[in-house]
Write an enzyme that holds these catalytic residues in place. Structure first.
Site, PDB file in Angstrom:
ATOM      1  N   ARG A  82     -24.059  -3.175   5.502  1.00 17.72           N
ATOM      2  CA  ARG A  82     -24.369  -1.820   5.057  1.00 17.72           C
ATOM      3  C   ARG A  82     -25.831  -1.960   4.608  1.00 17.72           C
ATOM      4  O   ARG A  82     -25.867  -2.536   3.313  1.00 17.72           O
ATOM      5  CB  ARG A  82     -23.709  -1.214   4.493  1.00 17.72           C
ATOM      6  N   HIS A 126     -30.176   6.526   0.489  1.00 18.90           N
ATOM      7  CA  HIS A 126     -30.010   6.019  -0.351  1.00 18.90           C
ATOM      8  C   HIS A 126     -30.987   6.322  -1.888  1.00 18.90           C
ATOM      9  O   HIS A 126     -31.245   5.224  -2.394  1.00 18.90           O
ATOM     10  CB  HIS A 126     -29.456   4.549  -0.323  1.00 18.90           C
ATOM     11  N   GLU A 171     -23.537   8.827  -1.695  1.00 20.35           N
ATOM     12  CA  GLU A 171     -23.405   9.476  -3.108  1.00 20.35           C
ATOM     13  C   GLU A 171     -24.154  10.754  -3.260  1.00 20.35           C
ATOM     14  O   GLU A 171     -24.806  10.457  -4.423  1.00 20.35           O
ATOM     15  CB  GLU A 171     -23.427   8.197  -3.835  1.00 20.35           C
ATOM     16  N   ASN A 296     -16.946   4.779  -1.821  1.00 23.03           N
ATOM     17  CA  ASN A 296     -17.524   3.737  -2.689  1.00 23.03           C
ATOM     18  C   ASN A 296     -16.709   3.813  -3.862  1.00 23.03           C
ATOM     19  O   ASN A 296     -16.491   4.972  -4.468  1.00 23.03           O
ATOM     20  CB  ASN A 296     -18.670   3.925  -3.368  1.00 23.03           C
ATOM     21  N   TYR A 298     -15.292   2.212  -7.887  1.00 22.91           N
ATOM     22  CA  TYR A 298     -15.556   1.118  -8.794  1.00 22.91           C
ATOM     23  C   TYR A 298     -14.605   1.336  -9.819  1.00 22.91           C
ATOM     24  O   TYR A 298     -14.049   0.350 -10.543  1.00 22.91           O
ATOM     25  CB  TYR A 298     -17.047   1.454  -9.368  1.00 22.91           C
ATOM     26  N   GLU A 355     -18.584   0.478  -0.517  1.00 23.19           N
ATOM     27  CA  GLU A 355     -18.954  -0.283  -1.807  1.00 23.19           C
ATOM     28  C   GLU A 355     -17.683  -0.343  -2.576  1.00 23.19           C
ATOM     29  O   GLU A 355     -17.025   0.520  -2.726  1.00 23.19           O
ATOM     30  CB  GLU A 355     -19.992   0.583  -2.820  1.00 23.19           C
TER      31      GLU A 355
HETATM   32  C1  BGC Z   1     -24.454   2.986  -5.722  1.00 20.93           C
HETATM   33  C2  BGC Z   1     -25.257   1.512  -5.950  1.00 20.93           C
HETATM   34  C3  BGC Z   1     -25.258   1.140  -7.290  1.00 20.93           C
HETATM   35  C4  BGC Z   1     -23.803   0.891  -7.608  1.00 20.93           C
HETATM   36  C5  BGC Z   1     -23.298   0.303  -9.046  1.00 20.93           C
HETATM   37  C6  BGC Z   1     -23.477   3.111  -6.580  1.00 20.93           C
HETATM   38  O1  BGC Z   1     -22.968   4.029  -7.207  1.00 20.93           O
HETATM   39  O2  BGC Z   1     -24.632   3.336  -4.449  1.00 20.93           O
HETATM   40  O3  BGC Z   1     -26.600   1.902  -5.601  1.00 20.93           O
HETATM   41  O4  BGC Z   1     -25.802  -0.033  -7.399  1.00 20.93           O
HETATM   42  O5  BGC Z   1     -23.046   2.097  -7.454  1.00 20.93           O
HETATM   43  O6  BGC Z   1     -23.771   1.161  -9.959  1.00 20.93           O
END
Ligand code: BGC
Length: 457
Positions: A82, A126, A171, A296, A298, A355
């Protein structure tokens, strides 16, 4: 991790294993071959905007080393990649004149990916709007929907024969919260009145680009959002209400209009006088049938009542939690919870995890050429297991893109955070696959089965 060791990890047939990057974060040479400046080139060259004044002028030099990078992907056995296209390489003024050399760069990249058996997933946006369009109001100008559709059309016509998976926006929440409300990201505005307008126009642009795709393209298109589950910090009614606000602001602000054709009611209260009345007809444009949604993921946030703007919350740090270098709690269960919520709320749309990854402190490359990054392996492993749980519970997850293929420019934080599964020496630009890359390669080879193997440490 005995619980993982005893599991039978079967992933659906056709589940795609890949990694992700974004143009501005890796390419470098932002003005090469006739490209126009983007808002990120401009922002990073404004004193005080990025850590240590870091810019994307060189980044990972992927613009020149793309072939070597595809070679690394192949060595690792990635099935998908991607990446995003830099709008101002294609249309230096944002609209009108097409820069053939910019188009050629991505065309060569796509050919090389396909020649190596790697499926391209192309993101149109992006975060790097052409500076020329920012001068015309950027996402605050309602014309942005036409500009974005025009840009999309150029790429669909050039690449749809070879690219089968397209993403409109990456995002939109970060674009507006970071770029228009708090100013930490380009274009660096700080306005509570602008944020909802930019958000709404981004979604109009998304809708216009999907419409244009239906006229030109023959494959799949979707939207990528960053979402995270919100859990209450305590039992109070105030905390429960804070969770609802945080959830509406971050998780529903973009998915609701895209998939349900309306905003969550809470937004009017959250933004107060800054919330405009949007024309009803806009929602017809915004809500287009999508082929998939990219998520995405995290972290989560444990949320209480507080005073952050606009959602009036506070995030409560977990004393026993593990935190990454970006200060995000590691919470794999949150990904399962989020995927189940997605299915309950929006139905059976296919999902890709577009992501997922973590910045951890990595030791220097050892003499034998290894980078030992056990924390990243542990992170990826537990999140893949969390996805597997969601699949077992009926969520249609079709693939996983690790963030990120390469250590890269972490926006305003410059080169201070390393998310890559491949280490990049920013002096020599040499690439070294970390242990996590080798581990992930094994996971791909076994189609996920080896997630139950003990960790290599
Ligand atoms: C984004 C990336 C970023 C990653 C880590 C995401 O919000 O799409 O570009 O590097 O998180 O912060």
């Amino acid at each position: 991790m005995s619980s993982l060791a005893s599991k039978d990890f079967r992933f659906p047939e056709g589940f795609l294993w890949g990694a992700a990057t974004a143009a501005h974060q890796i390419e470098g040479a932002p003005l090469a071959d006739g490209a126009g400046p983007s808002i990120w080139t401009r922002f990073a060259h404004t004193p005080g905007m990025t850590l240590n004044g870091d810019t994307g002028d060189v980044a990972c030099d992927h613009y020149h080393r793309w072939k070597e990078d595809v070679g690394l992907m192949r060595e690792l056995g990635l099935q998908a990649y991607r990446f995003s296209v830099s709008w101002s390489r294609i249309l230096p003024e944002g609209t009108g004149r097409v820069n053939q050399k910019g188009l050629d760069f991505y065309s060569r990249l796509v050919d090389e990916l396909l020649a190596n058996g790697i499926e391209p997933l192309l993101t149109l946006y992006h975060w790097d709007m052409p500076a020329a369009l920012d001068d015309r109001g950027g996402w605050l100008n309602r014309d942005c929907a036409d500009w974005f559709a025009e840009y999309g059309r150029v790429l669909y016509r050039a690449l749809d024969g070879r690219v089968r998976k397209w993403v409109t926006l990456n995002e939109p929440w970060v674009v507006t919260d970071g770029g228009y409300l708090h100013g930490a990201l380009a274009p660096g505005h700080r306005s509570r009145f602008e944020a909802p307008i930019a958000a709404h126009n981004l979604m109009r642009a998304h809708g216009a680009a999907v419409q244009a795709y239906r006229a030109e393209g023959a494959h799949e298109i979707g939207l990528v959002v960053n979402i995270e589950p919100k859990y209450p910090a305590g039992d109070s009614e105030a905390d429960a209400a804070a969770v609802r606000r945080a959830h509406a602001y971050m998780n529903e602000q973009f998915l609701h209009p895209a998939l349900l054709g309306r905003y969550p009611d809470e937004l009017r209260d959250i933004f107060g006088e800054a919330w405009p009345d949007f024309p009803e007809a806009d929602f017809g444009l915004i809500r287009q049938p999508l082929d998939f949604v990219g998520i995405n993921y995290y972290t989560r946030s444990v949320t209480g009542d507080g005073d952050s703007y606009p959602q009036r919350t506070t995030v409560v740090r977990q004393p026993l939690g593990t935190y990454t270098e970006t200060g995000w709690e590691v919470f794999p269960q949150g990904l399962t919870d989020l995927l189940l919520w997605f299915k309950r709320t929006y139905g059976d749309l296919p999902v890709y995890i577009t992501e997922n990854g973590a910045a951890f402190f990595d030791p220097p490359v050892a003499e034998e050429g290894r980078v030992r990054d056990p924390l990243r392996i542990d992170y990826l492993r537990k999140h893949l297991a969390a996805i597997h749980d969601a699949i077992a519970a009926g969520v249609d997850v079709r693939g996983y893109m690790a963030w990120s293929l390469l250590d890269n420019l972490e926006w305003s934080l410059g080169y201070s955070k390393r998310f890559g599964i491949i280490h990049v020496n920013y002096g020599t630009l040499e690439r070294t696959p970390k242990d996590s890359a080798r581990w992930y390669s094994g996971i791909i080879r076994s189609h996920g089965r080896s997630l139950s193997d003990p960790l290599p440490y």
